[in-house]
Design a protein around this motif. Sequence first.
Motif, PDB file in Angstrom:
ATOM      1  N   TYR A  22       0.832  -1.204   0.000  1.00 33.93           N
ATOM      2  CA  TYR A  22       0.000   0.000   0.000  1.00 33.93           C
ATOM      3  C   TYR A  22       0.866   1.254   0.000  1.00 33.93           C
ATOM      4  CZ  TYR A  22      -3.542   3.337   1.567  1.00 33.93           C
ATOM      5  OH  TYR A  22      -4.376   4.413   1.679  1.00 33.93           O
ATOM      6  N   VAL A  23       1.865   1.273   0.853  1.00 31.23           N
ATOM      7  CA  VAL A  23       2.766   2.432   0.926  1.00 31.23           C
ATOM      8  C   VAL A  23       3.612   2.546  -0.337  1.00 31.23           C
ATOM      9  CG1 VAL A  23       4.738   3.405   2.173  1.00 31.23           C
ATOM     10  CG2 VAL A  23       2.821   2.423   3.445  1.00 31.23           C
ATOM     11  N   ARG A  24       4.165   1.436  -0.765  1.00 29.54           N
ATOM     12  CA  ARG A  24       5.020   1.449  -1.958  1.00 29.54           C
ATOM     13  C   ARG A  24       4.222   1.859  -3.198  1.00 29.54           C
ATOM     14  NH1 ARG A  24       7.865  -3.745  -1.938  1.00 29.54           N
ATOM     15  NH2 ARG A  24       5.784  -4.447  -2.404  1.00 29.54           N
ATOM     16  N   ARG A  25       3.017   1.335  -3.338  1.00 28.98           N
ATOM     17  CA  ARG A  25       2.198   1.674  -4.498  1.00 28.98           C
ATOM     18  C   ARG A  25       1.834   3.157  -4.490  1.00 28.98           C
ATOM     19  NH1 ARG A  25      -2.301  -1.584  -7.760  1.00 28.98           N
ATOM     20  NH2 ARG A  25      -0.610  -3.073  -7.859  1.00 28.98           N
ATOM     21  N   GLY A  26       1.553   3.707  -3.323  1.00 29.74           N
ATOM     22  CA  GLY A  26       1.259   5.134  -3.227  1.00 29.74           C
ATOM     23  C   GLY A  26       2.429   5.973  -3.715  1.00 29.74           C
ATOM     24  N   ALA A  27       3.628   5.617  -3.289  1.00 28.57           N
ATOM     25  CA  ALA A  27       4.826   6.342  -3.731  1.00 28.57           C
ATOM     26  C   ALA A  27       5.027   6.173  -5.236  1.00 28.57           C
ATOM     27  CB  ALA A  27       6.053   5.847  -2.977  1.00 28.57           C
ATOM     28  N   GLN A  28       4.768   5.000  -5.747  1.00 30.63           N
ATOM     29  CA  GLN A  28       4.921   4.761  -7.178  1.00 30.63           C
ATOM     30  C   GLN A  28       3.907   5.572  -7.985  1.00 30.63           C
ATOM     31  OE1 GLN A  28       4.580   0.490  -6.808  1.00 30.63           O
ATOM     32  NE2 GLN A  28       6.731   0.204  -7.427  1.00 30.63           N
ATOM     33  N   LEU A  29       2.689   5.701  -7.478  1.00 32.78           N
ATOM     34  CA  LEU A  29       1.678   6.504  -8.171  1.00 32.78           C
ATOM     35  C   LEU A  29       2.065   7.981  -8.203  1.00 32.78           C
ATOM     36  CD1 LEU A  29      -1.597   4.834  -6.882  1.00 32.78           C
ATOM     37  CD2 LEU A  29      -0.737   4.827  -9.220  1.00 32.78           C
ATOM     38  N   VAL A  30       2.617   8.474  -7.100  1.00 32.06           N
ATOM     39  CA  VAL A  30       3.075   9.868  -7.055  1.00 32.06           C
ATOM     40  C   VAL A  30       4.197  10.077  -8.078  1.00 32.06           C
ATOM     41  CG1 VAL A  30       4.258  11.587  -5.629  1.00 32.06           C
ATOM     42  CG2 VAL A  30       2.350  10.286  -4.682  1.00 32.06           C
ATOM     43  N   ALA A  31       5.143   9.156  -8.135  1.00 31.37           N
ATOM     44  CA  ALA A  31       6.244   9.266  -9.097  1.00 31.37           C
ATOM     45  C   ALA A  31       5.731   9.181 -10.533  1.00 31.37           C
ATOM     46  CB  ALA A  31       7.281   8.169  -8.843  1.00 31.37           C
ATOM     47  N   CYS A  32       4.772   8.317 -10.777  1.00 30.81           N
ATOM     48  CA  CYS A  32       4.200   8.165 -12.115  1.00 30.81           C
ATOM     49  C   CYS A  32       3.488   9.449 -12.538  1.00 30.81           C
ATOM     50  CB  CYS A  32       3.236   6.987 -12.127  1.00 30.81           C
ATOM     51  SG  CYS A  32       2.571   6.607 -13.756  1.00 30.81           S
ATOM     52  N   GLU A  33       2.721  10.022 -11.643  1.00 28.79           N
ATOM     53  CA  GLU A  33       2.013  11.265 -11.963  1.00 28.79           C
ATOM     54  C   GLU A  33       2.997  12.400 -12.227  1.00 28.79           C
ATOM     55  OE1 GLU A  33      -0.883  14.086 -12.706  1.00 28.79           O
ATOM     56  OE2 GLU A  33      -0.908  11.911 -12.829  1.00 28.79           O
ATOM     57  N   ALA A  34       4.085  12.454 -11.473  1.00 28.11           N
ATOM     58  CA  ALA A  34       5.100  13.489 -11.702  1.00 28.11           C
ATOM     59  C   ALA A  34       5.745  13.312 -13.075  1.00 28.11           C
ATOM     60  CB  ALA A  34       6.162  13.443 -10.602  1.00 28.11           C
ATOM     61  N   SER A  35       6.021  12.080 -13.458  1.00 30.41           N
ATOM     62  CA  SER A  35       6.599  11.812 -14.780  1.00 30.41           C
ATOM     63  C   SER A  35       5.634  12.207 -15.885  1.00 30.41           C
ATOM     64  CB  SER A  35       6.941  10.333 -14.922  1.00 30.41           C
ATOM     65  OG  SER A  35       7.997   9.983 -14.080  1.00 30.41           O
ATOM     66  N   ARG A  36       4.363  11.882 -15.696  1.00 26.34           N
ATOM     67  CA  ARG A  36       3.357  12.227 -16.687  1.00 26.34           C
ATOM     68  C   ARG A  36       3.239  13.745 -16.835  1.00 26.34           C
ATOM     69  NH1 ARG A  36      -0.975  14.557 -17.395  1.00 26.34           N
ATOM     70  NH2 ARG A  36      -1.132  15.060 -15.194  1.00 26.34           N
ATOM     71  N   ALA A  37       3.196  14.445 -15.711  1.00 25.40           N
ATOM     72  CA  ALA A  37       3.083  15.901 -15.741  1.00 25.40           C
ATOM     73  C   ALA A  37       4.287  16.527 -16.442  1.00 25.40           C
ATOM     74  CB  ALA A  37       2.937  16.449 -14.332  1.00 25.40           C
ATOM     75  N   LEU A  38       5.474  16.009 -16.186  1.00 22.55           N
ATOM     76  CA  LEU A  38       6.674  16.526 -16.837  1.00 22.55           C
ATOM     77  C   LEU A  38       6.632  16.277 -18.341  1.00 22.55           C
ATOM     78  CD1 LEU A  38       9.450  17.849 -16.650  1.00 22.55           C
ATOM     79  CD2 LEU A  38      10.398  15.590 -16.140  1.00 22.55           C
TER      80      LEU A  38
END
Length: 54
Positions: A22-38
């Motif tokens: 749960y914690v790891r997936r949350g961090a991965q989603l944040v990183a994915c969204e940051a990559s998408r936004a960039l």
Amino acid sequence: MQPCQLAVLPDRPTRADLDAAYVRRGAQLVACEASRALAVETLMAERALQDRWR
């Protein structure tokens, strides 16, 4: 254009596995969204430069 990596649970998960995923997936989603936004920001900047050049 590569898919985001998301944590998966083992075949027989324990409560600790669930909590960690749960914690790891949350961090991965944040990183994915940051990559998408960039990527979107970069694309928009490239298009703006092309429009100015024309």
